[in-house]
Write a protein that holds these residues in place. Structure first.
Motif, mmCIF file in Angstrom:
data_model
loop_
_atom_site.group_PDB
_atom_site.id
_atom_site.type_symbol
_atom_site.label_atom_id
_atom_site.label_comp_id
_atom_site.label_asym_id
_atom_site.label_seq_id
_atom_site.Cartn_x
_atom_site.Cartn_y
_atom_site.Cartn_z
ATOM 1 N N ASN A 114 126.851 70.691 25.861
ATOM 2 C CA ASN A 114 126.470 71.922 26.916
ATOM 3 C C ASN A 114 125.725 71.094 28.447
ATOM 4 O OD1 ASN A 114 126.676 73.944 24.835
ATOM 5 N ND2 ASN A 114 124.567 73.920 24.482
ATOM 6 N N ILE A 115 126.862 71.139 29.067
ATOM 7 C CA ILE A 115 126.626 70.244 30.446
ATOM 8 C C ILE A 115 126.947 71.374 31.583
ATOM 9 C CG2 ILE A 115 128.767 69.323 30.365
ATOM 10 C CD1 ILE A 115 127.594 66.828 31.731
ATOM 11 N N VAL A 116 126.040 71.151 32.485
ATOM 12 C CA VAL A 116 126.195 71.769 33.848
ATOM 13 C C VAL A 116 126.149 70.732 35.045
ATOM 14 C CG1 VAL A 116 125.413 73.339 35.709
ATOM 15 C CG2 VAL A 116 125.024 73.836 33.205
ATOM 16 N N GLU A 117 127.123 70.714 35.756
ATOM 17 C CA GLU A 117 127.380 69.520 36.644
ATOM 18 C C GLU A 117 126.910 69.890 38.067
ATOM 19 O OE1 GLU A 117 131.206 67.608 36.778
ATOM 20 O OE2 GLU A 117 131.515 68.377 34.683
ATOM 21 N N LEU A 118 125.795 69.338 38.711
ATOM 22 C CA LEU A 118 125.397 69.476 39.899
ATOM 23 C C LEU A 118 125.297 68.346 40.764
ATOM 24 C CD1 LEU A 118 122.099 71.707 39.245
ATOM 25 C CD2 LEU A 118 124.450 72.602 39.995
ATOM 26 N N ASN A 119 126.583 68.170 41.724
ATOM 27 C CA ASN A 119 126.856 67.162 42.633
ATOM 28 C C ASN A 119 126.665 65.736 41.309
ATOM 29 O OD1 ASN A 119 126.980 68.564 44.693
ATOM 30 N ND2 ASN A 119 124.958 68.445 45.532
ATOM 31 N N ASN A 120 125.762 64.718 41.738
ATOM 32 C CA ASN A 120 125.931 63.662 41.039
ATOM 33 C C ASN A 120 124.932 63.693 40.097
ATOM 34 O OD1 ASN A 120 123.363 63.560 42.417
ATOM 35 N ND2 ASN A 120 123.180 61.312 42.436
ATOM 36 N N ILE A 121 124.550 64.941 39.619
ATOM 37 C CA ILE A 121 123.453 65.350 38.411
ATOM 38 C C ILE A 121 124.232 66.108 37.171
ATOM 39 C CG2 ILE A 121 121.251 66.449 37.926
ATOM 40 C CD1 ILE A 121 120.591 66.079 40.837
ATOM 41 N N ASP A 122 123.984 65.354 35.975
ATOM 42 C CA ASP A 122 124.633 66.295 35.003
ATOM 43 C C ASP A 122 123.021 66.645 34.015
ATOM 44 O OD1 ASP A 122 127.200 65.715 35.537
ATOM 45 O OD2 ASP A 122 127.408 63.920 34.027
ATOM 46 N N ILE A 123 123.241 68.122 33.876
ATOM 47 C CA ILE A 123 122.225 68.694 32.970
ATOM 48 C C ILE A 123 122.555 69.014 31.630
ATOM 49 C CG2 ILE A 123 120.672 70.726 33.188
ATOM 50 C CD1 ILE A 123 120.738 70.683 36.205
ATOM 51 N N TYR A 124 121.866 68.463 30.787
ATOM 52 C CA TYR A 124 122.539 68.758 29.268
ATOM 53 C C TYR A 124 121.409 69.612 29.033
ATOM 54 C CZ TYR A 124 125.104 64.770 30.030
ATOM 55 O OH TYR A 124 126.103 63.677 30.179
ATOM 56 N N ALA A 125 121.829 70.949 28.533
ATOM 57 C CA ALA A 125 120.932 71.888 27.961
ATOM 58 C C ALA A 125 120.992 72.116 26.508
ATOM 59 C CB ALA A 125 121.524 73.358 28.568
ATOM 60 N N LEU A 126 120.027 71.687 25.651
ATOM 61 C CA LEU A 126 119.788 71.680 24.319
ATOM 62 C C LEU A 126 118.905 72.831 23.997
ATOM 63 C CD1 LEU A 126 120.395 70.080 21.981
ATOM 64 C CD2 LEU A 126 118.320 68.832 22.502
ATOM 65 N N PRO A 127 119.426 73.995 23.180
ATOM 66 C CA PRO A 127 118.685 75.077 22.900
ATOM 67 C C PRO A 127 117.818 74.702 21.584
ATOM 68 C CG PRO A 127 120.920 75.336 22.178
ATOM 69 C CD PRO A 127 120.801 74.166 23.000
ATOM 70 N N TYR A 128 116.608 75.534 21.374
ATOM 71 C CA TYR A 128 115.950 75.106 20.203
ATOM 72 C C TYR A 128 116.860 75.322 18.839
ATOM 73 C CZ TYR A 128 112.149 75.803 16.717
ATOM 74 O OH TYR A 128 111.308 75.898 15.729
ATOM 75 N N PHE A 129 116.564 74.317 17.669
ATOM 76 C CA PHE A 129 117.314 74.333 16.778
ATOM 77 C C PHE A 129 116.244 73.914 15.588
ATOM 78 C CE2 PHE A 129 117.711 70.141 18.891
ATOM 79 C CZ PHE A 129 117.516 69.461 17.740
ATOM 80 N N ASN A 130 116.844 73.865 14.428
ATOM 81 C CA ASN A 130 116.166 73.357 13.238
ATOM 82 C C ASN A 130 116.993 72.355 12.460
ATOM 83 O OD1 ASN A 130 117.943 74.756 11.041
ATOM 84 N ND2 ASN A 130 116.983 76.826 11.616
ATOM 85 N N ALA A 131 116.475 71.568 11.689
ATOM 86 C CA ALA A 131 117.118 70.460 11.074
ATOM 87 C C ALA A 131 118.452 70.844 10.275
ATOM 88 C CB ALA A 131 116.058 69.797 10.219
ATOM 89 N N ASP A 132 118.333 71.944 9.441
ATOM 90 C CA ASP A 132 119.456 72.522 8.615
ATOM 91 C C ASP A 132 120.639 72.672 9.558
ATOM 92 O OD1 ASP A 132 117.978 72.180 6.284
ATOM 93 O OD2 ASP A 132 117.311 74.387 6.315
#
Length: 315
Positions: A114-132
Motif C-alpha cells: 500500500n503506497i501513496v507517492e507524494l513527489n519524492n516521498i513514498d508513504i506506506y500505509a500499514l493497517p492494523y493486523f494480527n499475527a494469524d
C-alpha cells in the motif's frame, strides 16, 4: 513539503457516559484551519478514526465533513490506515473510487504494497493486523510472535524502497517501552502484540497510532497521540498534532490543540475542594474530584454538581 501526522480520533467516544462530539467538532475545525494556515501538503491518520466499528450518525457525519473539506475544498491528499477500533471493511469501502478524490484508505492487510507517492516521498500505509493474518499471507515465513509478523510485513515493504525517495511508514501497533493511558483500553500491553522499535529501522519516519500519549519511540518513530483527552489519566497531557517539515532532513514540530473544555482532576480535603470550586472560573470543564479525607457520598456529589455540571467522577 509539510505533512501532518495524527491518529486516534475515536469519533463517537464518550467519557464516563458524557459524549465528546462537540469537542471533536472543535478539533476538526482546528485541524482544517491549521492545514490552511500552514499550507499543509498532506494529512496522515494512523488508525482509529472511529471509536467503534458501528459508529453513530454524528460521528460518521463529522468524519464525512472533515475529509470532504480536506480533499475537495482544500485539495490535499489524506491517507488513512485502519486501526483496531475501525470497522476496516466498512471504512475502506469504495476506496478505489475515493482515491480519485485524494482520499486514500487502507483497511485490510495484503501482500500488495500500500503506497501513496507524494513527489519524492513514498508513504506506506500499514493497517492494523494480527499475527494469524500474516501467517496466512506469508506461509513461506515462520511466524512465532507478533514481532515476527511485524518484521515480515515491514521487511516486505523495505524491499520496495526506491533510490532517492524518503520513506514514511504508517503503523498502528504497540511499541515496547511506550507510555500508556487509561483510555488505551485496547492496547495489548505486556503481551504478545508488542514490537521493538528496531523493527522500523530504515524508514525516514514512522507515523504511529494506537497509544494516546504523544511520544517518540526510537530515532525515527513517533506516536502523535489522540487529539483530545479521553481519560482523566491524561489530564496533564498536552494534546497536539505532529507537523513534519520534510526537506533534506525531517523536522518534527508539535502543534498544540486547545480543547473546547479542559479535563481536570481536583484533589484535596473536602474543605479544600469546596474552596477551589467556589473560586473556579472554568466550571464548564470535565472534572474528576478526589477527596482525601472522607467518603464521597451522594451529598458530596450533589454539592459539587452545583459548581460543576460536567462532574464526571468522584472518589
Amino acid at each position: 513539503m509539510k505533512i501532518i501526522h495524527t491518529s486516534d480520533w475515536h469519533l463517537g467516544i464518550s467519557m464516563h457516559n458524557a459524549t465528546l462530539i462537540e469537542e471533536q467538532k472543535s478539533f476538526v475545525n482546528f485541524l482544517i484551519n491549521i492545514v490552511k494556515e500552514q499550507n499543509i501538503d498532506s494529512l496522515l491518520i494512523s488508525g482509529d478514526i472511529f471509536d467503534s466499528s458501528v459508529s453513530s450518525s454524528e460521528a460518521i457525519s463529522l468524519y464525512n465533513d472533515a475529509v470532504t473539506k480536506l480533499c475537495n475544498e482544500i485539495g490535499i491528499p489524506v491517507v488513512i490506515s485502519a486501526g483496531n477500533h475501525d470497522g476496516a471493511a466498512r471504512l475502506a469501502s469504495c476506496n478505489q473510487l475515493l482515491r480519485k478524490t485524494g482520499l486514500h484508505i487502507f483497511g485490510k492487510l495484503s501482500r500488495e504494497i500500500n503506497i501513496v507517492e507524494l513527489n519524492n516521498i513514498d508513504i506506506y500505509a500499514l493497517p492494523y493486523f494480527n499475527a494469524d493474518e500474516v501467517k496466512s499471507l506469508y506461509p513461506e515465513t515462520e511466524i512465532r510472535s507478533y514481532s515476527d509478523a511485524m518484521s515480515c510485513v515491514v521487511n516486505n515493504i523495505k524491499r520496495n524502497f526506491r533510490p532517492g525517495k524518503k520513506n514514511i511508514l504508517m503503523c498502528h501497533c504497540f511499541v515496547s517501552g511506550s507510555v500508556i493511558s487509561e483510555s488505551d483500553r485496547a492496547a495489548m500491553v505486556g503481551g504478545t502484540a508488542v514490537v521493538p522499535s528496531e523493527v522500523f529501522e530504515g524508514f525516514d519516519y514512522v507515523a504511529l497510532g494506537h497509544l494516546h500519549k504523544a511520544q517518540n519511540r526510537g530515532y525515527n518513530a513517533r506516536y502523535s497521540g489522540s487529539p483530545l483527552k479521553y481519560s482523566f489519566s491524561e489530564a496533564e497531557h498536552k494534546k497536539s498534532v505532529t507537523l513534519l517539515n520534510i526537506g533534506d532532513e525531517i523536522e518534527i514540530q508539535e502543534l498544540e490543540i486547545i480543547p473546547l473544555r479542559e479535563t481536570r482532576v481536583i484533589k484535596g480535603t473536602f474543605e479544600e475542594v469546596v474552596e477551589i470550586a467556589e473560586n473556579d472560573v472554568n466550571r464548564e470543564d470535565y472534572i474528576k474530584i478526589e477527596l482525601i479525607d472522607r467518603y464521597a457520598g451522594m451529598e458530596a456529589v450533589e454539592l459539587f454538581r452545583t459548581y460543576y455540571k460536567n462532574l464526571l467522577n468522584i472518589s
